[in-house]
Scaffold this motif. Structure first.
Motif, PDB file in Angstrom:
ATOM      1  N   ILE A 260       0.878  -1.167   0.000  1.00 13.05           N
ATOM      2  CA  ILE A 260       0.000   0.000   0.000  1.00 13.05           C
ATOM      3  C   ILE A 260       0.917   1.218   0.000  1.00 13.05           C
ATOM      4  O   ILE A 260       1.684   1.428   0.938  1.00 13.05           O
ATOM      5  CB  ILE A 260      -0.943   0.002   1.204  1.00 13.05           C
ATOM      6  CG1 ILE A 260      -1.794  -1.273   1.189  1.00 13.05           C
ATOM      7  CG2 ILE A 260      -1.850   1.237   1.169  1.00 13.05           C
ATOM      8  CD1 ILE A 260      -2.638  -1.472   2.423  1.00 13.05           C
ATOM      9  N   ASN A 261       0.874   1.983  -1.092  1.00 15.92           N
ATOM     10  CA  ASN A 261       1.870   3.039  -1.277  1.00 15.92           C
ATOM     11  C   ASN A 261       1.532   4.304  -0.485  1.00 15.92           C
ATOM     12  O   ASN A 261       0.596   4.335   0.318  1.00 15.92           O
ATOM     13  CB  ASN A 261       2.088   3.323  -2.765  1.00 15.92           C
ATOM     14  CG  ASN A 261       0.915   4.076  -3.403  1.00 15.92           C
ATOM     15  OD1 ASN A 261      -0.042   4.487  -2.753  1.00 15.92           O
ATOM     16  ND2 ASN A 261       0.988   4.255  -4.718  1.00 15.92           N
ATOM     17  N   ASN A 262       2.298   5.371  -0.745  1.00 15.94           N
ATOM     18  CA  ASN A 262       2.132   6.600   0.033  1.00 15.94           C
ATOM     19  C   ASN A 262       0.963   7.461  -0.446  1.00 15.94           C
ATOM     20  O   ASN A 262       0.801   8.590   0.011  1.00 15.94           O
ATOM     21  CB  ASN A 262       3.422   7.423   0.040  1.00 15.94           C
ATOM     22  CG  ASN A 262       3.898   7.776  -1.355  1.00 15.94           C
ATOM     23  OD1 ASN A 262       3.249   7.458  -2.356  1.00 15.94           O
ATOM     24  ND2 ASN A 262       5.041   8.441  -1.432  1.00 15.94           N
ATOM     25  N   ALA A 263       0.146   6.901  -1.350  1.00 19.82           N
ATOM     26  CA  ALA A 263      -1.134   7.511  -1.713  1.00 19.82           C
ATOM     27  C   ALA A 263      -2.289   6.590  -1.312  1.00 19.82           C
ATOM     28  O   ALA A 263      -3.419   6.769  -1.760  1.00 19.82           O
ATOM     29  CB  ALA A 263      -1.182   7.809  -3.208  1.00 19.82           C
ATOM     30  N   ASN A 264      -1.966   5.594  -0.481  1.00 17.95           N
ATOM     31  CA  ASN A 264      -2.951   4.611  -0.005  1.00 17.95           C
ATOM     32  C   ASN A 264      -3.564   3.782  -1.136  1.00 17.95           C
ATOM     33  O   ASN A 264      -4.716   3.352  -1.065  1.00 17.95           O
ATOM     34  CB  ASN A 264      -4.061   5.264   0.823  1.00 17.95           C
ATOM     35  CG  ASN A 264      -3.591   5.676   2.204  1.00 17.95           C
ATOM     36  OD1 ASN A 264      -2.479   5.335   2.612  1.00 17.95           O
ATOM     37  ND2 ASN A 264      -4.434   6.396   2.920  1.00 17.95           N
ATOM     38  N   LYS A 265      -2.757   3.536  -2.170  1.00 12.59           N
ATOM     39  CA  LYS A 265      -3.198   2.687  -3.276  1.00 12.59           C
ATOM     40  C   LYS A 265      -2.452   1.359  -3.243  1.00 12.59           C
ATOM     41  O   LYS A 265      -1.243   1.318  -2.992  1.00 12.59           O
ATOM     42  CB  LYS A 265      -2.953   3.371  -4.624  1.00 12.59           C
ATOM     43  CG  LYS A 265      -3.805   4.615  -4.848  1.00 12.59           C
ATOM     44  CD  LYS A 265      -3.568   5.191  -6.236  1.00 12.59           C
ATOM     45  CE  LYS A 265      -4.467   6.387  -6.511  1.00 12.59           C
ATOM     46  NZ  LYS A 265      -4.261   6.920  -7.875  1.00 12.59           N
ATOM     47  N   VAL A 266      -3.180   0.277  -3.513  1.00 14.51           N
ATOM     48  CA  VAL A 266      -2.555  -1.037  -3.588  1.00 14.51           C
ATOM     49  C   VAL A 266      -1.666  -1.090  -4.830  1.00 14.51           C
ATOM     50  O   VAL A 266      -2.038  -0.606  -5.902  1.00 14.51           O
ATOM     51  CB  VAL A 266      -3.617  -2.145  -3.637  1.00 14.51           C
ATOM     52  CG1 VAL A 266      -2.952  -3.518  -3.793  1.00 14.51           C
ATOM     53  CG2 VAL A 266      -4.473  -2.113  -2.381  1.00 14.51           C
ATOM     54  N   ARG A 267      -0.525  -1.702  -4.670  1.00 12.14           N
ATOM     55  CA  ARG A 267       0.492  -1.734  -5.720  1.00 12.14           C
ATOM     56  C   ARG A 267       1.075  -3.139  -5.775  1.00 12.14           C
ATOM     57  O   ARG A 267       1.435  -3.715  -4.747  1.00 12.14           O
ATOM     58  CB  ARG A 267       1.566  -0.705  -5.365  1.00 12.14           C
ATOM     59  CG  ARG A 267       2.733  -0.551  -6.307  1.00 12.14           C
ATOM     60  CD  ARG A 267       3.584   0.619  -5.822  1.00 12.14           C
ATOM     61  NE  ARG A 267       4.727   0.870  -6.689  1.00 12.14           N
ATOM     62  CZ  ARG A 267       5.989   0.602  -6.359  1.00 12.14           C
ATOM     63  NH1 ARG A 267       6.267   0.072  -5.178  1.00 12.14           N
ATOM     64  NH2 ARG A 267       6.969   0.864  -7.203  1.00 12.14           N
ATOM     65  N   VAL A 268       1.178  -3.713  -6.987  1.00 10.57           N
ATOM     66  CA  VAL A 268       1.764  -5.042  -7.161  1.00 10.57           C
ATOM     67  C   VAL A 268       3.078  -4.884  -7.900  1.00 10.57           C
ATOM     68  O   VAL A 268       3.117  -4.343  -9.019  1.00 10.57           O
ATOM     69  CB  VAL A 268       0.819  -5.974  -7.939  1.00 10.57           C
ATOM     70  CG1 VAL A 268       1.426  -7.370  -8.045  1.00 10.57           C
ATOM     71  CG2 VAL A 268      -0.552  -6.042  -7.269  1.00 10.57           C
ATOM     72  N   THR A 269       4.157  -5.363  -7.294  1.00 14.02           N
ATOM     73  CA  THR A 269       5.492  -5.186  -7.870  1.00 14.02           C
ATOM     74  C   THR A 269       6.313  -6.456  -7.647  1.00 14.02           C
ATOM     75  O   THR A 269       5.884  -7.400  -6.992  1.00 14.02           O
ATOM     76  CB  THR A 269       6.244  -4.010  -7.206  1.00 14.02           C
ATOM     77  OG1 THR A 269       6.717  -4.400  -5.920  1.00 14.02           O
ATOM     78  CG2 THR A 269       5.343  -2.792  -7.056  1.00 14.02           C
TER      79      THR A 269
ATOM     80  N   TYR B  68       3.988  -3.723 -11.574  1.00 14.79           N
ATOM     81  CA  TYR B  68       3.133  -4.386 -12.550  1.00 14.79           C
ATOM     82  C   TYR B  68       1.732  -3.794 -12.593  1.00 14.79           C
ATOM     83  O   TYR B  68       1.102  -3.754 -13.645  1.00 14.79           O
ATOM     84  CB  TYR B  68       3.038  -5.881 -12.237  1.00 14.79           C
ATOM     85  CG  TYR B  68       4.356  -6.589 -12.342  1.00 14.79           C
ATOM     86  CD1 TYR B  68       5.071  -6.619 -13.533  1.00 14.79           C
ATOM     87  CD2 TYR B  68       4.902  -7.228 -11.233  1.00 14.79           C
ATOM     88  CE1 TYR B  68       6.289  -7.261 -13.624  1.00 14.79           C
ATOM     89  CE2 TYR B  68       6.124  -7.884 -11.323  1.00 14.79           C
ATOM     90  CZ  TYR B  68       6.814  -7.894 -12.517  1.00 14.79           C
ATOM     91  OH  TYR B  68       8.028  -8.526 -12.599  1.00 14.79           O
ATOM     92  N   LEU B  69       1.240  -3.345 -11.443  1.00 10.77           N
ATOM     93  CA  LEU B  69      -0.137  -2.844 -11.404  1.00 10.77           C
ATOM     94  C   LEU B  69      -0.304  -1.912 -10.214  1.00 10.77           C
ATOM     95  O   LEU B  69       0.154  -2.204  -9.104  1.00 10.77           O
ATOM     96  CB  LEU B  69      -1.119  -4.019 -11.285  1.00 10.77           C
ATOM     97  CG  LEU B  69      -2.614  -3.702 -11.265  1.00 10.77           C
ATOM     98  CD1 LEU B  69      -3.041  -2.965 -12.532  1.00 10.77           C
ATOM     99  CD2 LEU B  69      -3.418  -4.990 -11.102  1.00 10.77           C
TER     100      LEU B  69
ATOM    101  N   GLY C 151      -4.922 -16.998 -15.115  1.00  8.63           N
ATOM    102  CA  GLY C 151      -4.225 -17.077 -16.393  1.00  8.63           C
ATOM    103  C   GLY C 151      -3.147 -16.008 -16.440  1.00  8.63           C
ATOM    104  O   GLY C 151      -2.224 -16.018 -15.621  1.00  8.63           O
ATOM    105  N   THR C 152      -3.280 -15.067 -17.355  1.00  6.40           N
ATOM    106  CA  THR C 152      -2.338 -13.943 -17.410  1.00  6.40           C
ATOM    107  C   THR C 152      -3.019 -12.616 -17.063  1.00  6.40           C
ATOM    108  O   THR C 152      -2.477 -11.550 -17.338  1.00  6.40           O
ATOM    109  CB  THR C 152      -1.691 -13.841 -18.802  1.00  6.40           C
ATOM    110  OG1 THR C 152      -2.717 -13.663 -19.788  1.00  6.40           O
ATOM    111  CG2 THR C 152      -0.869 -15.077 -19.122  1.00  6.40           C
TER     112      THR C 152
ATOM    113  N   THR D 132      -6.541  -3.613 -13.571  1.00 10.40           N
ATOM    114  CA  THR D 132      -6.210  -4.924 -14.123  1.00 10.40           C
ATOM    115  C   THR D 132      -5.160  -4.766 -15.216  1.00 10.40           C
ATOM    116  O   THR D 132      -5.045  -3.701 -15.841  1.00 10.40           O
ATOM    117  CB  THR D 132      -7.484  -5.621 -14.669  1.00 10.40           C
ATOM    118  OG1 THR D 132      -7.177  -6.974 -14.999  1.00 10.40           O
ATOM    119  CG2 THR D 132      -8.033  -4.899 -15.880  1.00 10.40           C
ATOM    120  N   THR D 133      -4.394  -5.827 -15.436  1.00 10.56           N
ATOM    121  CA  THR D 133      -3.351  -5.800 -16.445  1.00 10.56           C
ATOM    122  C   THR D 133      -3.031  -7.233 -16.849  1.00 10.56           C
ATOM    123  O   THR D 133      -3.549  -8.190 -16.265  1.00 10.56           O
ATOM    124  CB  THR D 133      -2.079  -5.099 -15.922  1.00 10.56           C
ATOM    125  OG1 THR D 133      -1.177  -4.864 -16.992  1.00 10.56           O
ATOM    126  CG2 THR D 133      -1.385  -5.926 -14.853  1.00 10.56           C
TER     127      THR D 133
END
Length: 222
Positions: free
Chosen positions: A71-80, A86-87, A107-108, A121-122
């Motif tokens: 959860i970044n410094n803007a309170n958004k979930v982040r996938v890395t 990545y998202l 899947g992908t 989504t990505t």
């Protein structure tokens, strides 16, 4: 005032104060998601703006091909992973309220769900090979801790439990709820009066700092 009061086992949460609190788990293949489907979910309650604290990290060091759900410094979930984002969720999490978060790869297709609705989504086919596990700590690029509450964190390897809009559970998660197969549940924690893993793996949990279980949770206890 709660002295002598006991809640049913899954009706707990966990508190992390942002200054050294996190959970760590032994290295195991159950945490290496590979290129397959997975679901990582749980309830979060942010008490302040976050600083990259993690809901789940599939490594004890954060290096290599590790799955980071922050959860970044803007309170958004982040996938890395250790080097690439990545998202990033479209909308931020509101502080001081329980919010269900699920990160699912089917899947992908990689999707962040927030309270059951897609929040980004990505396409992703990364081979996540790292096999440790951390909750609450992001060690890459510094040392970043989560501040707030978690409850009912579940990691499922090999199953995408959600592929469209859904209603988050109103009761605690189990190893078979929402269609999960018990043998695919790598971890189920932050739902008991002590820090234990309620999956069939029963992994040993090391609580660092003064992280602690709490009565505070997103459910109504009847």
């Amino acid at each position: 005032p709660l002295s002598g009061t006991t809640l049913p086992t899954p009706y707990y949460g966990a508190y992390f104060d942002g200054t050294g609190d996190y959970l760590s788990f032994p290295s195991n293949a159950a945490f290496a998601m590979g290129t397959g489907d997975f679901t990582v979910e749980g309830w979060v309650y942010l008490t302040t703006t976050q600083n990259y604290g993690t809901l789940f990290l599939s490594s004890t060091t954060g290096t290599g091909s590790s799955l980071h759900i922050q959860i970044n410094n803007a309170n958004k979930v982040r996938v890395t992973d250790a080097s690439s984002e990545y998202l990033l969720a479209t909308s931020a999490i509101t502080t001081n309220t329980w919010t269900h978060i699920a990160v699912v790869r089917s899947g992908t297709t990689l999707t962040i769900y927030q309270n059951g609705t897609s929040n980004g989504t990505t396409t992703n086919s990364t081979n996540f090979t790292q096999s440790g596990a951390l909750i609450g700590l992001e060690p890459v690029g510094g040392t970043y801790y989560y501040t707030g509450y978690f409850s009912n964190i579940r990691v499922v390897k090999g199953q995408a439990l959600y592929t469209t809009t859904f209603t988050p559970s109103t009761t605690p998660l189990t190893t078979t709820s929402q269609g999960a197969t018990a043998s695919n549940v790598s971890l189920l924690t932050c739902q008991s009066a002590t820090f234990i893993d309620n999956s069939t793996n029963n992994f040993t949990i090391t609580a660092n700092g003064n992280s602690q279980p709490t009565y505070y949770n997103p459910f109504t206890v009847s």
